[in-house]
Scaffold this active site. Structure first.
Site, PDB file in Angstrom:
ATOM      1  N   SER A  22       0.821  -1.215   0.000  1.00  0.00           N
ATOM      2  CA  SER A  22       0.000   0.000   0.000  1.00  0.00           C
ATOM      3  C   SER A  22       0.854   1.263   0.000  1.00  0.00           C
ATOM      4  CB  SER A  22      -0.947  -0.002   1.207  1.00  0.00           C
ATOM      5  OG  SER A  22      -0.224  -0.152   2.410  1.00  0.00           O
ATOM      6  N   ASN A 109      -1.803  -2.542  13.264  1.00  0.00           N
ATOM      7  CA  ASN A 109      -3.247  -2.299  13.229  1.00  0.00           C
ATOM      8  C   ASN A 109      -3.643  -1.058  14.015  1.00  0.00           C
ATOM      9  OD1 ASN A 109      -3.243  -4.594  11.745  1.00  0.00           O
ATOM     10  ND2 ASN A 109      -4.195  -5.915  13.296  1.00  0.00           N
ATOM     11  N   THR A 154     -39.835  26.923  -9.260  1.00  0.00           N
ATOM     12  CA  THR A 154     -40.147  25.557  -8.819  1.00  0.00           C
ATOM     13  C   THR A 154     -40.440  24.797 -10.105  1.00  0.00           C
ATOM     14  OG1 THR A 154     -42.525  25.977  -8.595  1.00  0.00           O
ATOM     15  CG2 THR A 154     -41.174  26.328  -6.630  1.00  0.00           C
ATOM     16  N   HIS A 155     -40.078  23.526 -10.137  1.00  0.00           N
ATOM     17  CA  HIS A 155     -40.227  22.716 -11.356  1.00  0.00           C
ATOM     18  C   HIS A 155     -39.502  23.347 -12.543  1.00  0.00           C
ATOM     19  CE1 HIS A 155     -43.575  20.717  -9.167  1.00  0.00           C
ATOM     20  NE2 HIS A 155     -43.860  21.951  -8.786  1.00  0.00           N
ATOM     21  N   SER A 276     -14.264  25.229 -27.665  1.00  0.00           N
ATOM     22  CA  SER A 276     -14.491  23.958 -28.342  1.00  0.00           C
ATOM     23  C   SER A 276     -13.415  23.768 -29.402  1.00  0.00           C
ATOM     24  CB  SER A 276     -15.875  23.980 -28.989  1.00  0.00           C
ATOM     25  OG  SER A 276     -15.915  23.105 -30.096  1.00  0.00           O
ATOM     26  N   LYS A 282     -18.034  28.691 -29.216  1.00  0.00           N
ATOM     27  CA  LYS A 282     -18.369  28.111 -27.914  1.00  0.00           C
ATOM     28  C   LYS A 282     -17.573  28.677 -26.749  1.00  0.00           C
ATOM     29  CE  LYS A 282     -20.763  25.034 -26.950  1.00  0.00           C
ATOM     30  NZ  LYS A 282     -20.753  23.596 -27.240  1.00  0.00           N
ATOM     31  N   ASN A 284     -17.548  27.225 -22.910  1.00  0.00           N
ATOM     32  CA  ASN A 284     -18.174  26.167 -22.109  1.00  0.00           C
ATOM     33  C   ASN A 284     -17.843  26.277 -20.618  1.00  0.00           C
ATOM     34  OD1 ASN A 284     -19.249  24.975 -24.431  1.00  0.00           O
ATOM     35  ND2 ASN A 284     -17.381  23.783 -24.777  1.00  0.00           N
ATOM     36  N   GLU A 289     -19.084  21.857 -14.840  1.00  0.00           N
ATOM     37  CA  GLU A 289     -19.448  20.495 -15.259  1.00  0.00           C
ATOM     38  C   GLU A 289     -18.563  19.459 -14.564  1.00  0.00           C
ATOM     39  OE1 GLU A 289     -20.147  20.185 -19.666  1.00  0.00           O
ATOM     40  OE2 GLU A 289     -19.807  22.325 -19.523  1.00  0.00           O
ATOM     41  N   TYR A 316      -9.375  -6.317  12.796  1.00  0.00           N
ATOM     42  CA  TYR A 316      -8.772  -5.864  11.543  1.00  0.00           C
ATOM     43  C   TYR A 316      -8.858  -6.937  10.464  1.00  0.00           C
ATOM     44  CZ  TYR A 316      -5.418  -4.289   8.046  1.00  0.00           C
ATOM     45  OH  TYR A 316      -4.833  -3.917   6.861  1.00  0.00           O
ATOM     46  N   GLN A 321      -7.418  -2.009   4.169  1.00  0.00           N
ATOM     47  CA  GLN A 321      -6.368  -1.228   3.493  1.00  0.00           C
ATOM     48  C   GLN A 321      -6.976  -0.397   2.342  1.00  0.00           C
ATOM     49  OE1 GLN A 321      -2.226  -2.660   3.022  1.00  0.00           O
ATOM     50  NE2 GLN A 321      -2.740  -2.886   0.869  1.00  0.00           N
TER      51      GLN A 321
HETATM   52  N1  ARG Z   1      -1.157  -1.316   5.169  1.00  0.00           N
HETATM   53  C1  ARG Z   1      -2.097  -1.809   6.138  1.00  0.00           C
HETATM   54  C2  ARG Z   1      -3.390  -1.013   6.003  1.00  0.00           C
HETATM   55  O1  ARG Z   1      -3.358   0.005   5.403  1.00  0.00           O
HETATM   56  C3  ARG Z   1      -1.555  -1.623   7.504  1.00  0.00           C
HETATM   57  C4  ARG Z   1      -2.081  -2.581   8.512  1.00  0.00           C
HETATM   58  C5  ARG Z   1      -1.646  -3.951   8.195  1.00  0.00           C
HETATM   59  N2  ARG Z   1      -1.836  -4.862   9.252  1.00  0.00           N
HETATM   60  C6  ARG Z   1      -1.700  -6.158   9.054  1.00  0.00           C
HETATM   61  N3  ARG Z   1      -1.843  -6.907  10.041  1.00  0.00           N
HETATM   62  N4  ARG Z   1      -1.504  -6.644   7.860  1.00  0.00           N
HETATM   63  O2  ARG Z   1      -4.420  -1.411   6.460  1.00  0.00           O
END
Ligand code: ARG
Length: 456
Positions: A22, A109, A154-155, A276, A282, A284, A289, A316, A321
């Site tokens: 991650s 965790n 309204t509407h 455009s 145009k 825009n 948007e 957990y 993640q």
């Molecule tokens: N990268 C993990 C997360 O974002 C951290 C916690 C991971 N804990 C574990 N026991 N694998 O959730």
């Protein structure tokens, strides 16, 4: 080699490592991770769980790591499992055995739950400021348009006369509620999970109050299972953020309409509109948007988070993640949208005359005509019917209620006299709606002042 390698006889498959990692998206929490670790190490030293001298060495080195990342000397290792593992591995590579003591009485965790709360807490400060700035921008523009009469709808049918100021201040009210919701999310979130351990807290005599104070939390979590597996704070932010974006999206929808030739109520500055590739004429309203479009991402993230959590057993699970990309996208999208939205509003031109012209058509003073008869003593339903017939007559004659001759008024009811023309004058129609919440210039002026006061 992973920090948890002891139990395993093989290196993790490269593809699996990439899948599992991650760091690509959680590296942005490095500062919070380091500050959390500094507080944890300080507490471990103060309680004698680790040697005080070693605690000081860890704290000092973590400070250097933070500096090195900040000035680009230390780069993230994209093959690291996550930011927490990366920082701990870096510390250990610098300090050897002393570095290995940092993770005593802690789990990733409770660490990730801590980092995420700290990160989002700071980000929310910025977003709250932006929402406030946007609300003040609305107050400014409203202040310049207290007398800019326009049709209220309204509407999407012209209904009754209001002012552009009154219309804008409706959005200011929405934004104030958004501000409250975001602030409530921030307050609820400011509870410290560190000490929950992996799920069942710890046997070490840690001082949770000390870390709480060091890290600026208001309280500590009361149940270790909940401490590590609660992601309500992400959902709170995504939920409040979705409502905020929904408001901006409605506003954008109006801006887009108002820019069209059909309305021409406003014109965006050239720096905040686009052309455009084929149609030379145009101009825009792309920003509006895009804000409307990006609202879908934020609502999508809310659904992502709710769906991710709904089937998870305590405590957990790695599913969690997935919380980060969703909640980070909420934060990033909101920040991006508001920062472009404010100058777009500040630089737009309000076509007061076109708003007034639109108000003149569509018989939006018909209610006032009926009310005029009621004030002369006629029951409302009768007045309503007579006015309806007058409107039909106007349509037939191709004129407005203001242009209809007195003789036609007299023909439909003896109660009419010259006073009717004052009563249906659009400026008067607005000025007379001067009860709290109404569009009368003085009322809206007071409203703007109250909002400014509230935001102080
Ligand atoms: N990268 C993990 C997360 O974002 C951290 C916690 C991971 N804990 C574990 N026991 N694998 O959730």
């Amino acid at each position: 080699m992973a920090l948890w390698a002891g139990r395993f006889s093989k290196e993790l498959d490269e593809g699996v490592n990439a899948f599992n990692s991650s760091i690509a998206f959680d590296a942005r929490m490095y500062e919070q991770d380091i500050k959390g670790s500094i507080a944890h190490a300080t507490m471990l030293g103060a309680t004698g769980i680790i040697d005080e001298k070693e605690s000081r060495i860890i704290v000092a080195e973590l400070g250097k790591i933070l500096e090195d990342i900040d000035n680009g000397e230390l780069e993230f290792d994209s093959s690291a499992e996550d930011i927490h593992m990366f920082i701990e591995a870096e510390l250990t590579s610098r300090l050897g055995n002393t570095g290995k003591r940092l993770h005593t009485a802690r789990s990733r965790n409770d660490q990730v739950a801590l980092d995420l709360r700290m990160y989002l807490r700071t980000e929310l400060d910025g977003i709250l400021d932006q929402v406030k700035a946007l609300t003040l921008t609305l107050c400014d523009i409203a202040g310049e348009n207290l007398h800019t009469v326009m049709p209220g709808y309204t509407h999407l049918q012209r209904a009754q006369p209001i002012t552009f100021a009154h219309h804008l201040m409706a959005y200011a009210e929405m934004l104030i509620r958004d501000y409250d919701r975001l602030m409530a999310a921030q307050t609820r979130m400011n509870v410290m999970p560190l000490g929950s351990g992996a799920l069942a807290s710890t046997t070490y005599p840690i001082d949770r109050n000390m870390t709480m104070q060091l890290l600026g939390f208001d309280d500590i979590t009361a149940n270790s299972l909940d401490g590590v597996s609660d992601r309500d704070f992400c959902i709170d932010i995504a939920s409040a953020g979705s409502i905020l974006m929904m408001h901006l999206s409605r506003f954008c929808e109006e801006i887009i309409m108002w820019c069209s030739w059909e309305f021409k109520f406003i014109e965006l500055d050239d720096a905040y509109a686009t052309g455009s590739s084929i149609m030379p004429q145009k101009k825009n309203p792309d920003i509006a948007e895009l804000v409307r479009g990006k609202t879908g991402r934020v609502i999508g993230s809310l659904v992502t988070l709710l769906t991710m959590m709904k089937g998870l057993p305590l405590a957990y699970n790695k599913d969690m993640q997935e919380d980060k990309e969703a909640v980070f996208d909420v934060i990033d999208t909101i920040k991006l949208c508001i920062s472009t939205f404010i100058p777009m509003l500040e630089t737009m031109t309000v076509n007061k005359q076109n708003l007034r012209n639109a108000a003149a058509k569509g018989f939006i003073n018909a209610t006032d005509c009926a009310d005029y008869l009621v004030k002369k003593g006629m029951p409302f339903r009768d007045a309503y019917k007579i006015t309806g017939e007058l409107v039909a007559l106007c349509i037939k004659k191709g004129c407005t209620l203001e242009e209809l001759p007195m003789s036609d008024y007299k023909d439909s009811s003896e109660s009419f006299d010259d006073g009717i023309f004052d009563a249906i004058n659009l400026e008067n129609c607005v000025a007379q709606r001067n009860i709290v919440g109404g569009p009368a210039p003085d009322t809206v002026k007071a409203h703007i002042e109250r909002v400014r006061e509230q935001l102080k």
